[in-house]
Design a protein around this motif. Structure first.
Motif, PDB file in Angstrom:
ATOM      1  N   PRO A 141      -1.583  -1.332   1.061  1.00  0.00           N
ATOM      2  CA  PRO A 141      -0.408  -1.314   2.230  1.00  0.00           C
ATOM      3  C   PRO A 141      -0.281   0.031   2.572  1.00  0.00           C
ATOM      4  O   PRO A 141       0.487   0.243   3.563  1.00  0.00           O
ATOM      5  N   THR A 196      -0.802  -5.695  -6.263  1.00  0.00           N
ATOM      6  CA  THR A 196      -1.177  -4.767  -5.147  1.00  0.00           C
ATOM      7  C   THR A 196      -1.437  -3.344  -6.040  1.00  0.00           C
ATOM      8  O   THR A 196      -1.205  -3.017  -7.024  1.00  0.00           O
ATOM      9  N   PRO A 203      11.919   0.616  -2.770  1.00  0.00           N
ATOM     10  CA  PRO A 203      10.928  -0.814  -2.369  1.00  0.00           C
ATOM     11  C   PRO A 203      10.047  -1.022  -3.806  1.00  0.00           C
ATOM     12  O   PRO A 203       9.826  -2.007  -3.998  1.00  0.00           O
ATOM     13  N   GLU A 261       7.279  -2.704   2.669  1.00  0.00           N
ATOM     14  CA  GLU A 261       6.906  -3.781   1.919  1.00  0.00           C
ATOM     15  C   GLU A 261       7.360  -3.437   0.654  1.00  0.00           C
ATOM     16  O   GLU A 261       7.437  -2.290  -0.189  1.00  0.00           O
ATOM     17  N   ARG A 262       8.196  -4.583  -0.128  1.00  0.00           N
ATOM     18  CA  ARG A 262       8.599  -4.746  -1.158  1.00  0.00           C
ATOM     19  C   ARG A 262       7.590  -4.485  -2.357  1.00  0.00           C
ATOM     20  O   ARG A 262       6.860  -5.489  -2.622  1.00  0.00           O
ATOM     21  N   TRP A 311       2.773  -4.438  -9.316  1.00  0.00           N
ATOM     22  CA  TRP A 311       1.825  -3.644  -8.803  1.00  0.00           C
ATOM     23  C   TRP A 311       1.289  -2.444  -9.528  1.00  0.00           C
ATOM     24  O   TRP A 311       1.989  -2.300 -10.520  1.00  0.00           O
TER      25      TRP A 311
END
Length: 463
Positions: A86, A52, A244, A2-3, A26
């Motif tokens: 994640p 995130t 990422p 995931e970026r 994030w």
């Protein structure tokens, strides 16, 4: 993978500023500092906005000789689930030693210490990583650490060690470019060579942080501005692969929000500069060591293997086999215990280590311990004032940490009262009251030796 984008380490001291910062995709939070059932309101608001949150563990000790502690793994898994993360991250380090494998007292470092880059250490680390992967609900990424000391008899470079770890376990890598800079200054290791050896497709994200020079070494403090050499390493990395995610770490001495935003801007510029280098001028082939950014993300096969991996891997141990696991762990346990004991308990320096550099590391560990105890129990420096730090450093010389920082704070206060270091009756009364309120009744197995406890009680009740 995931970026993630551009992020910053979330800390309570800058929580409000982080919420207001533009361009924050994030955040990362120290896993041990949050409780799944009582998440800070700031983190909840960030999550509601779609930011995130990644838990970053510091106490698992995956590089230690023991298998990962089940309770610590459960706690890390709970935080990942509570935060909807994640992935989770930890360190390639050992943080404690001793115990049953060495028939010696358990010692806590209170900090991340380097794993020897040997086959024994790699075998144990790979097995520990697999245990952690099986216990966690999301992918695991592990971070290279900064080191003040070098192990004698190492068999691999940092890049080779990380490559084999990722190859044998499939674990993701959290690459800290500030730590690459630290190891360049302290251990003479070339960051470019380490980057050239890395499996670029395994990178989960990147850490960037500041530090300072003292005692002839570079200290990765997370309390100072990011220096230009660290940004240059980030640019070199970005010229090889588009990471990422990239995150700014700051743990203390927090500057004004505008200064943090300026550092984030410098990080973005370093990434853009590296990305621009990826495309070679028209008619000129790109350097062999610089993989095309897009290909590196979408097609792992397009990434050139490091030079050491091109030859037949006759020395590599198959992923499913760890030879003589018990003996391997015991050898590593003995080596790590001898080193940690020299650092925190004043035992002889193991053969092959630099005595001067170990002295620097020992002082750094004691200073770190004093700082953390002051955060865990802020009443102690408040009550003791300027006497706190010298008193704690004197205490640390003869009292290695064995049961964590909270117990360490109680033991320190008790020792100060027993030894009569505090002459002021008012200060002694405050310290005594603090100790009584927090020690409380406890099972005999959790209390000091009976003789010491009785002596302590007499001192504490003296008016």
């Amino acid at each position: 993978m995931e970026r993630l984008g551009t992020g910053i380490g979330w800390r309570p001291e800058i929580a409000d500023a982080v919420e207001r910062m533009p361009g924050i995709d994030w955040v990362e939070v120290v896993a041990e500092n949050v409780c799944p059932g009582h998440l800070p309101d700031s983190l909840l608001r960030l999550r509601e906005r779609g930011v995130t949150v990644v838990p970053h563990g510091v106490s698992l000790g995956l590089g230690g000789a023991d298998r990962p502690d089940g309770d610590r793994l459960t706690a890390l898994a709970e935080r990942a689930e509570a935060l909807g993360s994640p992935l989770v991250t930890e360190h390639i380090a050992f943080v404690r030693a001793g115990g049953p494998l060495t028939a010696s007292p358990r010692l806590e470092a209170g900090h991340l210490l380097p794993v020897p880059r040997t086959r024994d250490a790699l075998d144990v680390l790979c097995e520990n990583v697999r245990v952690a992967q099986d216990a966690l609900p999301v992918p695991l990424a592990v971070e290279n650490i900064a080191a003040l000391i070098s192990w004698p008899g190492e068999e691999m470079t940092e890049g080779q060690f990380l490559y084999e770890l990722a190859d044998r376990t499939g674990v993701r890598l959290l690459i800290d470019v500030a730590n690459l800079h630290t190891n360049h200054v302290n251990r003479g290791e070339d960051p470019a060579e380490a980057l050239a050896d890395l499996p670029l497709e395994a990178i989960a994200y990147v850490h960037v942080a500041g530090g300072f020079a003292r005692d002839g070494v570079w200290h990765d403090s997370h309390a100072h501005p990011v220096p230009r050499p660290v940004l240059d390493i980030l640019t070199d990395l970005a010229s090889r692969v588009s990471p990422p995610g990239v995150l700014l770490e700051r743990d203390e001495n927090f500057p004004a929000p505008a200064e943090l935003e300026g550092e984030l801007g410098a990080i973005r510029e370093a990434l853009e500069k590296g990305g621009a280098r990826t495309a070679a001028p028209s008619g000129t082939p790109a350097p062999a060591s610089h993989a095309d950014t897009d290909a590196a993300v979408s097609d792992p096969a397009a990434i050139p293997a490091p030079a050491h991996a091109a030859a037949p891997a006759q020395s590599a141990v198959p992923a499913a086999v760890v030879p003589d696991d018990g003996l391997t762990r015991q050898r590593l346990a003995l080596a790590q215990t001898a080193l940690l004991s020299a650092l925190v308990a004043g035992t002889p320096v193991p053969e092959g280590f630099d005595r001067v550099r170990l002295g620097v590391q020992a002082r750094a560990l004691a200073a770190k311990r004093a700082d953390v105890v002051a955060k865990v129990a802020p009443e102690l420096p408040s009550v003791l004032g300027a006497a706190y730090r010298p008193a704690f450093l004197a205490y640390a010389q003869g009292h290695p940490m064995t049961r964590g920082y909270r117990r360490d704070a109680l033991d320190f206060a008790e020792q100060v009262l027993l030894t009569g270091r505090v002459q002021d009756a008012g200060v002694r009364r405050q310290l005594r009251q603090w100790w009584l309120e927090r020690s409380g009744p406890a099972p005999r197995s959790q209390r000091p030796a009976v003789r010491l406890a009785r002596a302590t009680r007499r001192v504490l009740l003296r008016r």
